[in-house]
Design an enzyme around this catalytic site. Structure first.
Site, PDB file in Angstrom:
ATOM      1  N   ASP A 252       0.880  -1.150   0.000  1.00 16.79           N
ATOM      2  CA  ASP A 252       0.000   0.000   0.000  1.00 16.79           C
ATOM      3  C   ASP A 252       0.928   1.213   0.000  1.00 16.79           C
ATOM      4  O   ASP A 252       2.109   1.105   0.330  1.00 16.79           O
ATOM      5  CB  ASP A 252      -0.916  -0.022   1.233  1.00 16.79           C
ATOM      6  CG  ASP A 252      -2.116   0.883   1.028  1.00 16.79           C
ATOM      7  OD1 ASP A 252      -3.148   0.666   1.677  1.00 16.79           O
ATOM      8  OD2 ASP A 252      -2.032   1.787   0.177  1.00 16.79           O
TER       9      ASP A 252
HETATM   10  C1  GLC Z   1      -4.196   4.309  -0.336  1.00 18.79           C
HETATM   11  C2  GLC Z   1      -5.079   3.101  -0.120  1.00 18.79           C
HETATM   12  C3  GLC Z   1      -4.970   2.064  -1.212  1.00 18.79           C
HETATM   13  C4  GLC Z   1      -4.749   2.780  -2.537  1.00 18.79           C
HETATM   14  C5  GLC Z   1      -3.376   3.409  -2.469  1.00 18.79           C
HETATM   15  C6  GLC Z   1      -3.073   4.251  -3.720  1.00 18.79           C
HETATM   16  O1  GLC Z   1      -3.613   4.685   0.880  1.00 18.79           O
HETATM   17  O2  GLC Z   1      -4.971   2.433   1.138  1.00 18.79           O
HETATM   18  O3  GLC Z   1      -6.166   1.279  -1.215  1.00 18.79           O
HETATM   19  O4  GLC Z   1      -4.841   1.876  -3.620  1.00 18.79           O
HETATM   20  O5  GLC Z   1      -3.183   4.219  -1.313  1.00 18.79           O
HETATM   21  O6  GLC Z   1      -3.934   5.351  -3.756  1.00 18.79           O
END
Ligand code: GLC
Length: 740
Positions: A252
């Protein structure tokens, strides 16, 4: 003078699409430098990771999210790039997809959202999310598929299979145990192996083993004191060791915190480091990433063996061959009539009729003057909510759709909230809220019917990433508005939109209640067609509606269970602090999933605490009879199976669909087990008077629980009950059989 070899060049194996993927991976690795292999494993921009320019191996482009393709984001910050060609279809939130209980629609969903991701030239779509709905306060439940692992598993597989046919990788998230947003960045989750294997892993396991997911996103939180994005047990032992995952693990955004762990515990691509995944930027360069220069230095020092480097780079190359270098992929398309029709079909089948004393449907021939109240009738709910937000080409609101159906439709907001992402600034004065409520209530008596469209929205501390809800009741004084509207006009339909359950203190005073969802572009037509009766509702709740928050298992077990507790010691917070403080960080927070395997209806049934509306509940404008089931045998052996057949009849006057649910009970087990568990479901569409037989095949796998001591699934000999139901609380028939 460059000499040109005039013999036809032999196509290198890695470029030969007819060659086996593993041969292509091996050949590419043999041609790459160490620096090129390292570059594959970390971001080069906000949403892209490197290829190998010298070898003509393209980079990977990723995009949110599970409900549609997010607008283009800048190279190195969270700002939108302001393109004019990136407006898309907003498909229904995945909670809505789960509420259809229709795997065929999940396939439609994956195909259509995949075509839009393909057209937007994305190689990885950052979704779907299958974290289990443990608490009704979790800000991101709207992105997931409810409280039951069997339902989530059945629905996620077709989505992934069809999405990936577009040459776009699913990135199933957030692996694992990211079941709340409060302190998501560092909370350390403690959970029993039984609950981990029976509740929190199954949907991910189905996504990998049956869906064939090409990538997985590591979660922000910790598990057993190690961040999920480089957690040895989750990524090496379970994901790859037990499930045979051959794709790429992607963090993430900002989920990596340690080079050695990231290198040795199975992480493949590090994204968004030193940011908080939503707003905070990084002042570090991409070369400072944990899997960039620090990783290279550990390799050169001999601490990280080349076998690890080649495995990591190989996983990324395999993902590139399946997506960016996949020359057989289609071209995709964007906001087409077919995509709108798909979004509508999913929305139509997702709306749940919770209560109806006969007021619904509102026949436009009889109900001519309608007052619509509630901000969600007009609010663009595709905005906000965090990374799943979308820039749409069209958003047909419930109000405009209702205006097209009923002769006279007037609107009164009833309440007002702040703009998405600006809610902290947009404080609405109490006096203004009072006058909005009074205005709506005063108008109500003059109409044939009132349709209240409120609920939650995508603001912070509502249905929104990086924060959990602060209360279980509807916010902004809505309970009072609904009570007063009900007193002002008995023909009140409450049609709330949310991704979470909420209290309904006004329920006895309201004749008709619909639960709608964030349905995206076609939210208006879907809601108007259900309210007016053009569409017969067939949705079923993918999660329980507890009467009170403390009736939910996670909230019945003290603060250590939810939201967790903080401790002064700073261990484990160092990296988190580097990511920059935000609402999702706490002082070394930790929590224990004390309800264990009794999540959702498992808690309500086993503890005999009835839900206000149970998992699997949903009414129709027609009626159904579920007849007596028959079993093919009274017993089953370890290598056998039993077929359960049950007749379903539409006993009403209009066509409709019913979802027959099969729950199993282990009558006498050596370990505590839930009162019953969902092990099958089938949605059948029937004309008035039509009957159909639904068949379930029960195998020993459906009888098993996870024995943590033996680390294996076990079916104990003895008596089992099979319940045929139309919700977890509405069992129509029960039969029993023996497992020998
Ligand atoms: C965010 C989310 C994730 C997302 C990523 C990119 O913090 O937790 O689900 O795909 O960052 O935006």
């Amino acid at each position: 003078m460059v000499s040109y070899n005039d013999s036809p060049a032999q196509t290198p194996v890695y470029l030969d699409k007819t060659a086996p993927v593993e041969e292509r991976v091996k050949d590419a690795l043999s041609r790459m430098t160490l620096e090129e292999k390292v570059a594959l494993s970390h971001a080069q921009g906000k949403f892209s990771s490197a290829g190998v320019p010298r070898l003509g191996i393209p980079e990977l482009w990723m995009s949110d999210g599970p409900h549609g393709v997010r607008a283009e984001i800048n190279w190195n910050d969270w700002g939108y790039s302001g393109w004019t060609n990136d407006s898309v279809t907003a498909f229904p939130a995945l909670t809505a997809l789960a509420a259809t209980w229709n795997p065929a629609l999940a396939a439609v969903y994956g195909k259509n959202v995949g075509e839009e991701a393909r057209y937007r030239r994305k190689d990885v779509l950052l979704g779907p999310g299958v974290n289990i709905y443990r608490s009704p306060l979790n800000g991101r439940n709207f992105e997931y598929m409810g409280e039951d692992p069997f339902l989530a598993g059945e629905m996620v597989v077709p989505y992934i299979q069809e999405l990936q046919k577009n040459g776009v990788a699913a990135c199933v998230k957030h692996f694992a145990l990211n079941n709340q947003e409060k302190w998501r960045g560092n909370i350390d989750v403690e959970v029993s192996d039984r609950a981990l294997y029976e509740i929190y892993l199954p949907a991910f396991k189905r996504a990998v083993e049956d869906g064939g997911a090409w990538s997985i996103m590591g979660a922000y939180n910790q598990y057993q004191g190690q961040h999920a994005c480089h957690n040895k047990r989750l990524l090496q032992d379970i994901l790859r060791g037990e499930w045979g995952f051959d794709g790429a693990v992607i963090t993430d955004w900002g989920g990596a915190h340690d080079t050695r762990e990231a290198a040795l515990n199975g992480l493949d691509i590090e994204m968004g480091s030193f940011t908080n995944g939503l707003t905070k930027e990084s002042e570090f360069t991409y070369d400072d990433y944990y899997l960039a220069r620090p990783y290279l230095e550990l390799i050169k020092s001999g601490e990280i063996p080349m076998s690890v480097v080649d495995e990591k780079a190989g996983n990324v190359l395999r993902l590139i061959f399946r997506t960016a270098m996949n020359t057989d992929k289609p071209f995709g398309s964007l906001h087409t009539p077919e995509h709108y029709a798909a979004a509508k079909a999913i929305g139509d089948e997702s709306i749940v009729l919770l209560k109806n004393s006969g007021l619904l449907p509102l026949d436009p021939a009889k109900v001519r003057r309608v007052l619509v109240v509630g901000e969600n009738a007009v609010r663009p709910l595709n905005q906000g909510g965090g990374s799943s937000e979308l820039k749409v080409k069209d958003m047909f609101s419930p109000l405009e759709a209702l205006k097209a159906v009923f002769e006279t439709v007037d609107y009164a907001p009833g309440y007002k909230t702040g703009r998405a992402m600006y809610e902290a600034e947009d404080i609405i004065p109490e006096a203004e809220l009072d006058s909005l409520r009074r205005d709506a209530v005063a108008k109500a008596p003059a109409y044939d019917a009132v349709i209240y469209i409120g609920g939650l929205n995508k603001n912070g501390f509502q249905d929104c990433e990086a924060s959990d809800r602060r209360e279980y009741n509807l916010p902004w004084g809505q309970d009072r508005i609904i009570e007063e509207l009900a007193a002002a006009n008995p023909n009140l339909v409450v049609a709330n939109i949310s991704g979470n359950a909420y209290a309904m203190p006004w329920l006895d005073k309201v004749p008709a209640v619909l639960q709608s969802w964030y349905l995206g572009t076609m939210i208006g037509p879907s809601m108007a067609d259900v309210i007016s009766g053009k569409v017969n509702p067939s949705g079923k709740l993918p999660f329980s509606f507890p009467r009170r928050l403390e009736d939910n298992g996670a909230h019945a077990s003290g603060v250590e269970s939810y939201p967790g507790v903080e401790s002064e010691s700073d261990a484990g917070n160092a990296a988190a602090d580097l990511a920059g403080a935000d609402v999702s960080l706490g002082k070394n927070p930790r929590q224990v999933y004390k309800e264990d395997i009794l999540v959702g209806y498992r808690w309500h049934d086993t503890k005999k605490i009835p839900a206000l509306f149970p998992f699997g509940h949903g009414l129709s404008y027609t009626t159904f009879e579920v007849g007596k089931p028959s079993l093919s045998s009274a017993s089953m052996g370890a290598d056998g199976s039993i077929t359960l057949t049950v007749p379903v009849t539409n006993t009403g006057s209009r066509a409709g669909s019913e979802t027959v649910q099969l729950y199993l009970t282990d009558v006498k087990s050596s370990v505590p087990r839930p009162a019953k568990e969902l092990k099958g479901f089938e949605k059948v569409s029937l004309a008035p008077g039509e009957s159909r037989e639904v068949t379930f095949t029960i195998t020993p796998d459906a009888l098993k629980y996870f024995d943590a001591d033996r680390h294996e699934w076990v079916a104990e000999p003895g008596r089992f009950k099979a319940h045929v139901a139309t919700s977890s609380a509405d069992v129509r028939h029960t039969v029993q059989f023996d497992y020998k």
